[in-house]
Design a protein around this motif. Structure first.
Motif, PDB file in Angstrom:
ATOM      1  N   GLU A 183       3.118   5.947  -2.941  1.00 39.55           N
ATOM      2  CA  GLU A 183       4.061   6.466  -3.191  1.00 39.55           C
ATOM      3  C   GLU A 183       4.490   7.145  -4.664  1.00 39.55           C
ATOM      4  O   GLU A 183       4.948   7.507  -5.029  1.00 39.55           O
ATOM      5  N   LYS A 184       4.598   5.523  -5.353  1.00 40.58           N
ATOM      6  CA  LYS A 184       4.162   5.707  -6.701  1.00 40.58           C
ATOM      7  C   LYS A 184       3.327   6.860  -7.092  1.00 40.58           C
ATOM      8  O   LYS A 184       3.524   7.286  -7.464  1.00 40.58           O
ATOM      9  N   ARG A 185       1.982   6.714  -7.211  1.00 40.69           N
ATOM     10  CA  ARG A 185       1.041   7.627  -7.048  1.00 40.69           C
ATOM     11  C   ARG A 185       1.173   9.713  -6.874  1.00 40.69           C
ATOM     12  O   ARG A 185       1.144   9.776  -7.691  1.00 40.69           O
ATOM     13  N   LEU A 186       2.324   9.227  -5.485  1.00 43.66           N
ATOM     14  CA  LEU A 186       2.484  10.599  -5.050  1.00 43.66           C
ATOM     15  C   LEU A 186       3.408  11.165  -6.469  1.00 43.66           C
ATOM     16  O   LEU A 186       3.625  12.328  -6.630  1.00 43.66           O
ATOM     17  N   LYS A 237       0.774  -1.834  -0.039  1.00 45.33           N
ATOM     18  CA  LYS A 237      -0.089  -0.118   0.149  1.00 45.33           C
ATOM     19  C   LYS A 237       1.263   1.250   0.176  1.00 45.33           C
ATOM     20  O   LYS A 237       0.484   1.925  -1.057  1.00 45.33           O
ATOM     21  N   GLN A 238       2.205   1.049   0.534  1.00 45.76           N
ATOM     22  CA  GLN A 238       2.911   2.201   0.878  1.00 45.76           C
ATOM     23  C   GLN A 238       3.792   2.303   0.054  1.00 45.76           C
ATOM     24  O   GLN A 238       3.675   3.635  -0.998  1.00 45.76           O
ATOM     25  N   ASN A 239       4.332   1.159  -0.910  1.00 41.80           N
ATOM     26  CA  ASN A 239       5.210   1.551  -2.371  1.00 41.80           C
ATOM     27  C   ASN A 239       3.665   2.203  -2.888  1.00 41.80           C
ATOM     28  O   ASN A 239       3.943   2.898  -3.906  1.00 41.80           O
TER      29      ASN A 239
END
Length: 118
Positions: free
Chosen positions: A48-51, A43-45
């Motif tokens: 981060e990818k979306r951000l 989820k964190q990845n």
């Protein structure tokens, strides 16, 4: 004695079952915790990818807006320069026109004055 022996063995087997059950439960909880941690990492990845993608999109958008603003400023500048050029050309044409008119009058005046004296 047999009953006592059976109850002791039953107590031992019950204890062993409880220990085995506790170990299974701990193993299950450990697997669940690990799975939850992996899901959180995924989820964190994703976040981060979306951000990062949004950051890139915003940078692109800001860059394009800056280009458009520069282009608009340049167009306004060129428009102003054209107006100024046309204004100066018109003023120069008026000045030249006035000088030509004065020179015509002065040459015709001098010619007519010469004629009268002649």
């Amino acid at each position: 004695k047999k009953v006592k022996k059976m109850s002791v063995t039953k107590a031992k087997t019950d204890k062993e079952r409880e220990v085995k059950k506790r170990l299974r439960d701990e193993e299950t909880a450990s697997r669940k915790r690990q799975k939850d941690e992996e899901e959180d990492k995924k989820k964190q990845n994703r976040v981060e990818k979306r951000l990062a993608q949004l950051n890139i999109q915003m940078d692109d958008k800001l860059f394009k807006e800056a280009l458009l603003a520069r282009e608009r400023n340049l167009q306004n500048f060129v428009r102003g320069m054209n107006k100024e050029y046309n204004r100066r050309r018109k003023a120069a044409e008026l000045v030249v026109g006035n000088k030509l008119e004065h020179s015509k009058f002065s040459t015709s005046d001098s010619a007519s004055s010469l004629v009268t004296f002649g």
